[in-house]
Design an enzyme around this catalytic site. Structure first.
Site, PDB file in Angstrom:
ATOM      1  N   TYR A  85       0.799  -1.221   0.000  1.00  0.00           N
ATOM      2  CA  TYR A  85       0.000   0.000   0.000  1.00  0.00           C
ATOM      3  C   TYR A  85       0.834   1.274   0.000  1.00  0.00           C
ATOM      4  CZ  TYR A  85      -4.220  -2.730   0.880  1.00  0.00           C
ATOM      5  OH  TYR A  85      -5.258  -3.618   0.756  1.00  0.00           O
TER       6      TYR A  85
ATOM      7  N   VAL B 235       7.184   3.552   3.984  1.00  0.00           N
ATOM      8  CA  VAL B 235       7.331   4.135   5.318  1.00  0.00           C
ATOM      9  C   VAL B 235       8.698   4.797   5.416  1.00  0.00           C
ATOM     10  CG1 VAL B 235       7.292   3.728   7.797  1.00  0.00           C
ATOM     11  CG2 VAL B 235       5.831   2.363   6.296  1.00  0.00           C
TER      12      VAL B 235
ATOM     13  N   LYS C  94       4.091   7.133   6.976  1.00  0.00           N
ATOM     14  CA  LYS C  94       3.627   6.159   5.991  1.00  0.00           C
ATOM     15  C   LYS C  94       2.938   6.912   4.854  1.00  0.00           C
ATOM     16  CE  LYS C  94       0.859   1.905   5.673  1.00  0.00           C
ATOM     17  NZ  LYS C  94       0.009   0.959   6.458  1.00  0.00           N
TER      18      LYS C  94
ATOM     19  N   ASP D  86      -2.611  -9.567   9.267  1.00  0.00           N
ATOM     20  CA  ASP D  86      -1.306  -9.443   8.608  1.00  0.00           C
ATOM     21  C   ASP D  86      -0.183  -9.425   9.633  1.00  0.00           C
ATOM     22  OD1 ASP D  86       0.421  -9.267   6.469  1.00  0.00           O
ATOM     23  OD2 ASP D  86       0.292  -7.089   6.296  1.00  0.00           O
TER      24      ASP D  86
END
Length: 317
Positions: free
Chosen positions: A15, A18, A33, A125
């Site tokens: 996605y 960072v 992020k 996750d």
């Protein structure tokens, strides 16, 4: 975002990226992020922000500020911790294998996870690089809620594109779209075993092969059937001819450096039948965590001794 200076990249995911950052107003080191720009990511960002605003726990990374949908993308600002668990184990192999430290880390991870589950949040996750460790190597926090979801009663159907294959539970590997908090417990069990000897228990060589991963799991934990796991034979990817009958092995042989109480806890976390798998809350009450006074004192002494050997980067402003 003018108040933040973005420095080195410290992590990448599906996605976003960072960065290690610097709050120019407070002189605080932060983690920034930056989400990749897409409609799907915007939705995931809003979902992550919503969940992180709901949680407040010592073992969950703190969201300091959220800036969704800016001209240059979406940004989430987090408290900064020096390592993720994967990097910590690689940089400090002997310190990270300390039995009391592993027990301390497991207690903290399960505490944060039990809190999430109490709020009806599944993380989905959990893996070593989504667990952050502080400079002293004494605090661990759950991070990256990008795939986390709220669940209700009755359970809804969820996608299978969650959880790194190395930490994926058998119910998802066998095609189930109906799953709950037990998937997180399986993942933490895999992490627990990996902390002991710094080797994955199930999936080391076949990172993208689900069938091989299932075979490896069954070769150690035994092949389930309708008696040991009611409903397993009806899962979409359970094909009897693909899974010859294997008896469960002695788990202690695969984690020889783990004490008997720890092996017992690990076996309960890696129970194939999710309905019988121990919960995060019950795991915290397991005998593995019932230290006597001598063990607690030993842990404190070892942590003080290790502080001289564990530290973050020296270039923090």
């Amino acid at each position: 975002m003018e108040k933040y200076e973005m420095k080195d990249v410290i992590g990448k995911g599906g996605y976003g990226v960072v960065y290690k950052g610097h709050d120019l107003e407070t002189n605080q080191i932060v983690a920034i992020k930056k989400m990749y720009a897409s409609d799907l990511n915007n939705s995931a960002t809003m979902q992550e922000i919503s969940l992180l605003k709901e949680v407040e726990h010592a073992n969950i990374v703190k969201l300091l500020e959220a800036k969704p949908n800016t001209d240059k993308g979406s940004y989430l600002i987090f408290e900064y911790l020096d390592y993720d668990l994967e990097k910590f184990m690689k940089k400090f192999p002997e310190i990270s294998k300390n039995k009391q430290r592993i027990k301390n880390f497991m207690r903290q991870i399960l505490s944060g996870l039990a809190y999430c589950h109490k709020l009806k949040i599944i993380h989905r996750d959990l893996r070593p690089d989504n667990l952050l460790v502080d400079r002293e190597g004494s605090v661990v926090k759950i991070a990256d809620f990008g795939l986390a979801r709220k669940f209700g009663s009755p359970l809804g159907e969820y996608c299978q594109e969650v959880v790194n294959l190395r930490y994926m539970p058998p119910e998802i590997l066998l095609g189930s779209h109906l799953y709950s908090t037990h998937v997180d417990v399986w993942s933490v069990g895999c992490i627990f075993a990996e902390m002991i000897d710094h080797q994955p228990l199930f999936n080391e060589f076949f990172e993208k092969d689900r069938l091989q991963t299932v075979h490896k799991i069954f070769s150690i934990m035994g092949t389930p059937d309708a008696t040991t796991w009611p409903g397993v034979t009806s899962l979409p990817d359970y094909i009897p001819d693909d899974f010859p009958k294997q008896d469960p092995k002695n788990l202690a042989e695969y984690v020889p450096n783990l004490e008997p109480a720890g092996v017992d806890l690990l076996s309960e976390m890696l129970c194939l039948n999710p309905a019988r798998r121990i919960s995060a809350l019950d795991a915290l009450a397991h005998a593995y965590f019932k230290n006597d006074d001598d063990a607690a004192e030993e842990e404190e002494e070892e942590e003080e001794e290790d502080k001289d050997n564990v530290g973050g980067d020296d270039d923090d402003p």
